[in-house]
Each structure stands twice: as C-alpha cells, then as structure tokens.
Design an enzyme around this catalytic site. Sequence first.
Site, PDB file in Angstrom:
ATOM      1  N   ASN A 168     -10.538  18.551 -22.712  1.00  7.51           N
ATOM      2  CA  ASN A 168     -11.185  18.161 -21.466  1.00  7.51           C
ATOM      3  C   ASN A 168     -12.647  17.784 -21.646  1.00  7.51           C
ATOM      4  O   ASN A 168     -13.197  17.042 -20.823  1.00  7.51           O
ATOM      5  CB  ASN A 168     -11.069  19.301 -20.443  1.00  7.51           C
TER       6      ASN A 168
ATOM      7  N   GLN B 197      -5.053  16.815 -19.229  1.00 11.56           N
ATOM      8  CA  GLN B 197      -5.988  15.691 -19.353  1.00 11.56           C
ATOM      9  C   GLN B 197      -5.329  14.416 -19.858  1.00 11.56           C
ATOM     10  O   GLN B 197      -5.872  13.326 -19.665  1.00 11.56           O
ATOM     11  CB  GLN B 197      -7.129  16.083 -20.298  1.00 11.56           C
TER      12      GLN B 197
ATOM     13  N   HIS C 197      -4.390  17.044  -9.790  1.00  8.12           N
ATOM     14  CA  HIS C 197      -5.737  16.579  -9.435  1.00  8.12           C
ATOM     15  C   HIS C 197      -6.451  15.905 -10.598  1.00  8.12           C
ATOM     16  O   HIS C 197      -7.569  15.410 -10.429  1.00  8.12           O
ATOM     17  CB  HIS C 197      -6.576  17.724  -8.857  1.00  8.12           C
TER      18      HIS C 197
ATOM     19  N   THR D 177       9.196  29.027  -0.958  1.00  7.84           N
ATOM     20  CA  THR D 177       9.494  27.746  -0.318  1.00  7.84           C
ATOM     21  C   THR D 177       8.599  26.652  -0.882  1.00  7.84           C
ATOM     22  O   THR D 177       7.378  26.800  -0.940  1.00  7.84           O
ATOM     23  CB  THR D 177       9.297  27.850   1.205  1.00  7.84           C
TER      24      THR D 177
ATOM     25  N   CYS E  92     -24.485  27.488 -17.097  1.00  9.02           N
ATOM     26  CA  CYS E  92     -25.740  28.127 -16.700  1.00  9.02           C
ATOM     27  C   CYS E  92     -25.445  29.493 -16.092  1.00  9.02           C
ATOM     28  O   CYS E  92     -24.685  29.596 -15.131  1.00  9.02           O
ATOM     29  CB  CYS E  92     -26.475  27.244 -15.693  1.00  9.02           C
TER      30      CYS E  92
END
Length: 405
Positions: A180, A208, A230, A266, A354
């Site tokens: 990635n 990816q 996504h 479901t 960070c």
Amino acid sequence: MAPVPTHPESSGPLAWAATVFPRQEPPGPVYLDHNATTPVDPRVTEAMLPYLTTHFGNPSSAHPYADRPRRALATARARVAALVGAHPPEIVFTASGSEANLLALRGALLASGARAPHVITQVTEHPAVLETCRALERLHGVRVTTLPVDGDGLVDPATLRTALRAVPDVTLVSVMAANNETGALQPIAELTALAREYGALTHCDAAQAVGKVPVDVRELGVDLLTVVGHKMYAPKGVAALYVRDGVTLEPVTYGGGQERGLRSGTENVALAVALGAAADLAAEALADGEPTRLAALRDGLHRRLADELPGRTRLNGPAERRLPNTLNLGVDGIPGHALLAAAPGIAASTGSACHSGAHTPSPVLTAMGLDRRRALEAVRLSLGRWSTAAQIETAATALVEAARP
C-alpha cells in the site's frame, strides 16, 4: 451496466468521469491518496440505491420481497468472481478487508486441526495481517515466521523456500499482492508454487492490486484472496474473500449460515451490489488501458520532480515492479510531512506516523533498509480514475515550490 458516455477529448468507458464527477477540481486539493481510499463512482452509487429503498427485503426470506435482493446478491457475487477469475460460490462477502484477512488467517489456521499451526508472512504486510498473526500467536499458540524483504520491498522466493524447509509443517503462507505504500508487486505465483510444494495453503491480501492490475486467482495459484471495495470506487464497509473450492475455514461469524456458513448474518445487499458494480467497472478500466494511462501520468510526475529538483529526489521501492498508480519518493532535505504541509493544494500521504507531535518512520520503509532520515522524507502519491494531466501538473508545481529553499 448502462452504456457510459464518452468525453470529446478522449475515449473509453471512463473518460467521461472527470467532467460528470469533478470532485477533485478547484477549490479542493488535488487528490493523490487513492491507495488510502477512492471516491465512490457515481455509477456504483446508482446501482446500490434501489437496495437501500425499494428492494429492501431479506434475501433469505421466502416471499416476493426477497426475490430481487436474492438475485442481486447472486449477480454481485458473479461480478466479483469474474474480476478475479473465480467461480461465484467461491466469493464470500465481508464488511472490510481486515475482516476478510481475519477469516482467511484465523479460519485456515484453526481449521487445520494442527496442535500448533504455523503461518509464514512477511514484514511489510498490512497491519490487518501482521496484527492478526500476533493475536493468533498469543491466543491460540500459532507459530509465526516473518520473512524479510529486499531494498525494493520484495520477498525473495529463496527466502520462503528456506523457511518452508526449516518448518515442514507450515499450514499457511500469507503474502500481499501489492504494498500500500510503495506499490511493490510481490512474486505471488512463484511464492504460491513453493508453498504448494510443501503442502501449505496460500492467502494473498490483494486489496491494493485488484482493479489496478489484472488479478487471476487461478494464474496466481492462491487458495484465499482478499478484495476491498473502497480501494476500487465502492463504498467503505464492503469487501470479499475468495475461498477456493475445497478449502475448509473456521467461520468468522456463527449463526444462520449465510455466506457458505463462514460469515453468518443477514447480507448487506446494497453494499454487495456496490462491490459487484465496482468490479464490473474495474474490469472495463483494465480492458480499456487504464493502468497504462495512470503509469504515464505517474511517470510524468516523477520526471517533472526529478528535473526541477535535480539530484534531490529518491524513489522508494521498485522502479518497474509496482502498481501503475503509485509513486513513493522523498526529496532530500525536507521531511515528508513538512513537504505536504507546504503544498496544501495536494491531498497525499507521508511515510511516517505522528504520535504526540513526534514523527516516526514507516515500518515498511524501515524494513526495506531506509535510514530514519530518508524514511521520514517519504511521501506517497497515488493516482486514480479521475486523475488528469492538468492535475498532475498542478501537483508537480506545488511540490516543486514547496521543496525549494
């Protein structure tokens, strides 16, 4: 899928998208973070909407309200299967790539029947694989071997062979298709062939890779493969696991037996339909030469930066064996987070994290042998379906200006 109009300046089924879906036009920044997530293709949204409204029935019900959802679920499964060269019953829908990876790893290792099953993975895997391996080690006594990578982030098949020889009872080998961060494409077919020699199953996190480059489970020889919505213009919250016919897994969710009994509950028909539509569009894009277009834009961006910042740019990862949309590089003398902060017209990622104001280098780049300074200088620029030459020029100009003293 409905016929797709074309743009007068170009051709192909995706050329219209930049005009009808100008999400990345000013005043917003140029989006170069497609490896993090992609915008939802409007055709995907259109395909899924009826299953959020009119066709709301439970596909397992025995009355007419179930008919359309049940057929739509079957169609979506067939479309995802077609994209990766599988048979429709071999596709299991999940809610995320992390869940699909969990089903693959935990499912294969716990179903093996071995007292202390063994998994081999590699150091630059996504945390969804590495952390699952650590949890299985802690909770179930699974033995884990983590392979190193070379300076390009690639696993040497000889390293896998050595590990397989050292531990002849390996249950599973799990290696991602594409990284990635750097886009590095692992030699999956070679690794799979080795694993088969030693009787081990193989899993490939292809989150990816699927939709960006051709992926065929039969050619790769894998037993399990992860697909993520996504990353290919479907909404977040839907993914799939290819489970080769004949492979036995321990379920990830127990209950009513949906999804071959591996993931009860479901089904979310609307999201499955979205993934199926995205798979269809990805197949069109691959056939239309989208990887070539993106590689040309990516390389043009790289050349521009190298030309205008002579001697200062450093490519991270392989020059050739990588995703066509991915450029990971550093500019000497400026940390990646500072470079992007000075170029607010670009939305991209750095190679660092960070924590409380302190930046730490990417474990992927560190595993590849980059020193701390160079790893902290890394930025990942990942292009996508609506990336244009004009946007790349805008991004290049912004980065050059940000990097100059």
